[in-house]
Design a protein around this motif. Sequence first.
Motif, short mmCIF file in Angstrom:
data_model
loop_
_atom_site.label_atom_id
_atom_site.label_comp_id
_atom_site.label_asym_id
_atom_site.label_seq_id
_atom_site.Cartn_x
_atom_site.Cartn_y
_atom_site.Cartn_z
N ASN A 147 0.72 -1.15 0.01
CA ASN A 147 -0.12 -0.27 0.15
C ASN A 147 0.76 1.28 0.10
O ASN A 147 0.39 2.13 -0.63
CB ASN A 147 -0.92 0.05 1.05
CG ASN A 147 -0.27 -0.25 2.47
OD1 ASN A 147 1.09 0.00 2.58
ND2 ASN A 147 -1.11 -0.65 3.59
N GLY A 151 0.54 3.85 -2.70
CA GLY A 151 0.26 5.58 -2.38
C GLY A 151 1.22 6.44 -3.11
O GLY A 151 0.92 7.64 -3.66
N LEU A 186 -6.97 10.08 -1.72
CA LEU A 186 -5.89 9.17 -2.21
C LEU A 186 -5.38 8.25 -1.09
O LEU A 186 -5.14 6.93 -1.55
CB LEU A 186 -4.77 10.28 -2.79
CG LEU A 186 -5.15 10.75 -3.99
CD1 LEU A 186 -3.73 11.57 -4.60
CD2 LEU A 186 -5.55 10.03 -5.25
N PRO A 187 -5.29 8.65 0.01
CA PRO A 187 -4.74 7.70 1.26
C PRO A 187 -5.94 6.67 1.48
O PRO A 187 -5.58 5.23 1.56
CB PRO A 187 -4.89 8.59 2.42
CG PRO A 187 -4.54 9.94 2.06
CD PRO A 187 -5.20 9.88 0.58
N ALA A 190 -5.28 4.21 -1.33
CA ALA A 190 -3.86 3.21 -1.28
C ALA A 190 -4.20 2.41 -0.05
O ALA A 190 -3.66 1.16 -0.28
CB ALA A 190 -2.97 4.35 -0.61
N SER A 257 -3.02 1.69 7.98
CA SER A 257 -2.74 3.37 7.90
C SER A 257 -1.52 3.89 8.53
O SER A 257 -1.49 4.86 8.28
CB SER A 257 -3.94 3.98 8.76
OG SER A 257 -3.98 3.66 10.19
N VAL A 260 0.68 4.11 5.51
CA VAL A 260 0.07 5.10 4.38
C VAL A 260 0.03 6.66 4.91
O VAL A 260 0.42 7.54 4.22
CB VAL A 260 -1.32 4.70 4.16
CG1 VAL A 260 -1.90 5.76 3.21
CG2 VAL A 260 -0.98 3.41 3.35
N PHE A 264 1.79 10.18 2.77
CA PHE A 264 0.85 11.32 2.60
C PHE A 264 0.98 12.20 3.67
O PHE A 264 0.21 13.25 3.44
CB PHE A 264 -0.71 10.83 2.35
CG PHE A 264 -1.02 9.87 1.21
CD1 PHE A 264 -1.16 10.73 -0.03
CD2 PHE A 264 -0.98 8.58 1.33
CE1 PHE A 264 -1.38 9.81 -1.02
CE2 PHE A 264 -0.88 7.80 0.09
CZ PHE A 264 -1.34 8.32 -1.14
N TYR A 266 -0.40 12.44 6.39
CA TYR A 266 -1.68 12.53 6.95
C TYR A 266 -1.81 12.63 8.47
O TYR A 266 -1.10 11.93 8.94
CB TYR A 266 -2.33 11.42 6.51
CG TYR A 266 -3.91 11.48 6.70
CD1 TYR A 266 -4.68 12.03 5.56
CD2 TYR A 266 -4.53 10.81 7.69
CE1 TYR A 266 -5.97 12.12 5.65
CE2 TYR A 266 -5.73 10.93 7.75
CZ TYR A 266 -6.60 11.84 6.89
OH TYR A 266 -7.75 11.86 7.11
#
Length: 316
Positions: A147, A151, A186-187, A190, A257, A260, A264, A266
Motif C-alpha cells: 500500500n 500511495g 488518495l490515502p 491506497a 494506515s 500510508v 501522505f 496525513y
Amino acid sequence: MSLQRFVVKRVLITIPLLLGITMITFGMVHIIPGDPIDFITLFTDLDPETKAEIRAQYGLDDPVWLQYVNWVVDAAQFDFGKSIITRRPVSAEILDRLPYTLVMGIMAFAVAIVTALPAGIAAAYYRNTLVDQFSRVFALVGIALPNFWLGLILILVFGNWLDLFSILPPTEKGLFSPAMLTYTILPALAIGTGSTALLMRLMRSSMVEEMDKDYVRTARAKGLPERTVVTKHVLRNSLISVVTVAAIQIAFIISGSVVVEIVFAYPGLGRLLVSRVGNRDFPVIQAVVLMIGVAVIFANLLADVLYAYLDPRIRY
C-alpha cells in the motif's frame, strides 16, 4: 447454543487477549534502546540527583511490574499519562488524531465494499469472459502491491502528472472541510485497494461455488427468473464468507494506515506513532499501539459474531 451465549463466550475470550496485548505493548516499548530521561531533558548534561527527581516524577523509578499494573489500570480509564515531548495528556493527543484515521479508514472500507461486491458478482456471473479475466488481473495486482508503494504511485499520477489532488495536507482547518476530505481520497484508495482485490476474488469464488450447487439448478428448472435465482438464493449464501472476511479487513485497514499516513503526511494516529518512536515518547507509543491492537481484536470479534449470526451451525 444461542447467539447471546456465543457472544458472551467470545467476549470473555477477548479478555486474556487484551491482557496479552498490554503485556506485549508494554514489554516491547521498554526494550527499545535509549533512556527516556535523555529525551525529556533534550540530552542536557544534568547531575544524577536532578535526573532521579525527573525519573520519579514520571514513575520511571518504580519496578517494571508496578509500572505495568499502574499503566493498565489507568489505560482502562483512558488515562495514558502525559507525553514526554509535549507534556500534554496522551488521551488529548489521541483524540486530536483519531478522527482523521477513522475517517480515512471508513472511506477505505467504503471503497472496498462498494467496488468489490458488484465486481465480484459480475466476474462470477460472466465467468471465463473478459470481465472475469480483467477482475482476476486487477485482484492479483491489487493484492500484490504494497500500500505504501501504491500511495507513491497515486501521488505521482494524480497529484503530480494530472494535478487533480494536493500533494501536501491542506492548510484549511477542520476534519470535514472540503479540502481535507478531498485530500483523504488518495490515502483511502491506497489502503482500500488491497481489501477491494481480496473481497472481489472471494465474492467471485463464493458466487461460482453456489451457482454450481443443486438447489440453484432446481430453482432454474422450476422456471424462476434468473434475477431471482441470483439475488434471493445465490447472493445471500455467498455473502456469508464475504461479510466475515470484510470485518477482518477493518483490522488490516487500521494497521495499514500507519505506513500510508507517513507517505501522505496525513495527520492521523499512524503518523503520530512513527514521529514519537524516534523521540522515545513511551506513553504515546504505548497508547497508540494498544489502541491498534484493541481495534484488531474487536474487528475479529465482530467477524466471529457476524459469522455466527449468518450461519448458526458454527455456534456448536
